[in-house]
Design an enzyme around this catalytic site. Structure first.
Site, PDB file in Angstrom:
ATOM      1  CB  CYS A 114      -0.899  -0.021   1.232  1.00 17.32           C
ATOM      2  SG  CYS A 114      -1.828   1.502   1.495  1.00 17.32           S
ATOM      3  CB  SER A 115       1.267   4.048  -2.417  1.00 18.57           C
ATOM      4  OG  SER A 115      -0.076   4.479  -2.508  1.00 18.57           O
TER       5      SER A 115
END
Length: 116
Positions: free
Chosen positions: A11-12
């Site tokens: 997840c960025s």
């Protein structure tokens, strides 16, 4: 108090928050909750720290949320905690626990609400 991040490295937003913490010299305890899922008691503790019910922790996108019909009001909080324990991908991320409480870091800047 040590800082803990419930982290998904794919997840960025989660990576961004972890990077910000490290840039500030904070080395948090990193819980990769997909590798080491929290049990019911840990989820209930996290919900209490967040001050929300399980619906407030649920992630819809990229999860079995719709397949399981979790938007149906028939599910009790206890049922939902069970679903989260069984499918940890349902946890919205990242969650950071710090000296001022816990927060879901959406948007990521919310991390500073709990980490001084």
């Amino acid at each position: 108090m040590p800082v803990t991040i419930y982290h998904n490295p794919k997840c960025s937003t989660s990576r961004k928050v972890l990077g910000w913490l490290r840039d500030r010299g904070i080395e948090p305890q990193v819980v990769e909750y997909l590798k080491t899922p929290p049990d019911r008691a840990q989820i209930e503790d996290l919900l209490a720290r967040l001050g929300t019910g399980p619906r407030g922790l649920l992630r819809r996108r990229g999860t079995p949320y719709d397949e399981l019909g979790l938007d149906d009001p028939k599910w009790s909080d206890s049922d939902l905690v069970g679903f989260i324990a069984e499918h940890p991908i349902l946890i919205e991320r990242p969650v950071v626990v710090g000296d001022k409480g816990a927060v879901i870091c959406r948007p990521p800047e919310r991390v500073w609400e709990v980490v001084g």
